[in-house]
Motif scaffolding. Structure first.
Motif, mmCIF file in Angstrom:
data_model
loop_
_atom_site.group_PDB
_atom_site.id
_atom_site.type_symbol
_atom_site.label_atom_id
_atom_site.label_comp_id
_atom_site.label_asym_id
_atom_site.label_seq_id
_atom_site.Cartn_x
_atom_site.Cartn_y
_atom_site.Cartn_z
ATOM 1 N N GLY A 35 117.018 41.163 -54.070
ATOM 2 C CA GLY A 35 116.028 42.099 -53.171
ATOM 3 C C GLY A 35 114.879 41.422 -52.448
ATOM 4 N N PHE A 111 114.698 31.828 -45.794
ATOM 5 C CA PHE A 111 112.693 31.809 -45.733
ATOM 6 C C PHE A 111 112.912 30.858 -47.127
ATOM 7 N N ARG A 113 110.646 28.183 -47.345
ATOM 8 C CA ARG A 113 109.556 27.489 -47.753
ATOM 9 C C ARG A 113 108.956 28.101 -47.711
ATOM 10 N N ARG A 114 107.949 27.726 -48.627
ATOM 11 C CA ARG A 114 106.576 28.098 -49.326
ATOM 12 C C ARG A 114 105.367 28.135 -47.704
ATOM 13 N N ILE A 115 104.748 29.186 -46.794
ATOM 14 C CA ILE A 115 103.779 28.390 -46.470
ATOM 15 C C ILE A 115 102.166 28.533 -47.441
ATOM 16 N N VAL B 28 107.679 40.526 -41.679
ATOM 17 C CA VAL B 28 108.565 41.211 -42.996
ATOM 18 C C VAL B 28 108.095 41.994 -44.118
ATOM 19 N N THR B 30 107.483 42.281 -47.562
ATOM 20 C CA THR B 30 108.378 43.409 -49.048
ATOM 21 C C THR B 30 107.190 43.909 -50.642
ATOM 22 N N GLY B 35 109.996 45.066 -54.487
ATOM 23 C CA GLY B 35 110.607 44.425 -53.616
ATOM 24 C C GLY B 35 111.357 45.304 -52.436
ATOM 25 N N GLN B 52 96.236 34.123 -43.698
ATOM 26 C CA GLN B 52 96.478 33.005 -44.427
ATOM 27 C C GLN B 52 94.920 32.459 -45.152
ATOM 28 N N GLU B 82 102.498 36.040 -51.437
ATOM 29 C CA GLU B 82 103.645 34.788 -50.603
ATOM 30 C C GLU B 82 103.921 34.753 -49.201
ATOM 31 N N LEU B 83 103.581 34.019 -49.010
ATOM 32 C CA LEU B 83 104.344 33.724 -47.664
ATOM 33 C C LEU B 83 105.194 32.643 -47.487
ATOM 34 N N ARG B 84 106.366 33.625 -46.516
ATOM 35 C CA ARG B 84 107.351 32.305 -46.226
ATOM 36 C C ARG B 84 107.661 32.337 -45.019
ATOM 37 N N VAL B 85 108.265 31.158 -44.174
ATOM 38 C CA VAL B 85 108.478 31.215 -42.823
ATOM 39 C C VAL B 85 110.524 30.942 -43.449
ATOM 40 N N ILE B 92 107.734 35.604 -39.967
ATOM 41 C CA ILE B 92 107.394 35.655 -41.366
ATOM 42 C C ILE B 92 107.530 36.238 -42.330
ATOM 43 N N TRP B 93 108.070 35.940 -43.808
ATOM 44 C CA TRP B 93 107.971 37.175 -45.132
ATOM 45 C C TRP B 93 106.734 37.465 -46.047
#
Lengths: 124, 124
Positions: A35, A111, A113-115, B28, B30, B35, B52, B82-85, B92-93
């Motif tokens: 997912g 993706f 890396r987390r922020i 994006v 989710t 998921g 943030q 959670e934030l990812r790049v 950004i996820w």
């Protein structure tokens, strides 16, 4: 609303992608099993047609200005399990089985890396 | 490579979003539990900072030309888990818990239609 596509784009069952000024829609690829979001890329009409016809994800490379099949060089193709389109038809969701890392860096997902607190932390 | 951000953007742990000409990155969202991709939208620097700071997803509305907190009217906020790049930091996820339908149509996800044989089929 003066856009003749407007209402039917959202409620209808006709595929009528809303390409932007560059002829593109956003494509989000997720892994069928985990997912996870693997990558975000762009499709033009040709890439969307090639994806539907072949069952393998194709995109439009903005940097190279050409159609590319994901994995054409690396072998890490994305086998399409399902394609979805969003309400206003300017984004495509590709649910795929990945033959290998989706990211050109070698990471499973782009993706990786987390922020956190304004900085990045390895996510995998 | 002449872009001073290039290499560090991919390998580094500094958040350095690659905003496009309009000052935006793709976001994006989710669902943390299912998921599923809920929606695709855009963030400018202000929206990313507000997301943030608040822990609730904020976007830049291209149609209205303003910052909006998802759910500010409907109440269907997206609580960020959670934030990812991604590798080149232009996407950004957002992994989120949704308080209600994410789509303005009332659907849980904006991606409520599958593409099959060139047409659309209800997916939910």
């Amino acid at each position: 609303m003066t856009d003749p596509h407007g209402a039917s784009r959202e409620t209808g069952l006709t595929l009528d992608p809303k390409y932007d000024a560059a002829g593109l829609v956003t494509a989000v690829v997720t892994d069928r099993v985990s997912g996870d979001v693997l990558m975000v890329a762009y499709m033009n009409a040709e890439a969307l047609a090639a994806t539907q016809a072949s069952g393998e994800a194709h995109f439009w490379s903005r940097s190279r200005g050409r159609l590319w099949k994901k994995g054409e060089t690396s072998g890490n193709v994305l086998q399409v399990a399902e394609l979805r389109v969003d309400c206003d038809q300017d984004a495509i969701w590709v649910i795929a089985d990945a033959a290998g890392p989706a990211c050109h860096t070698g990471a499973r997902s782009c993706f990786y890396r987390r922020i956190e607190d304004g900085a990045l932390v390895p996510a995998e």
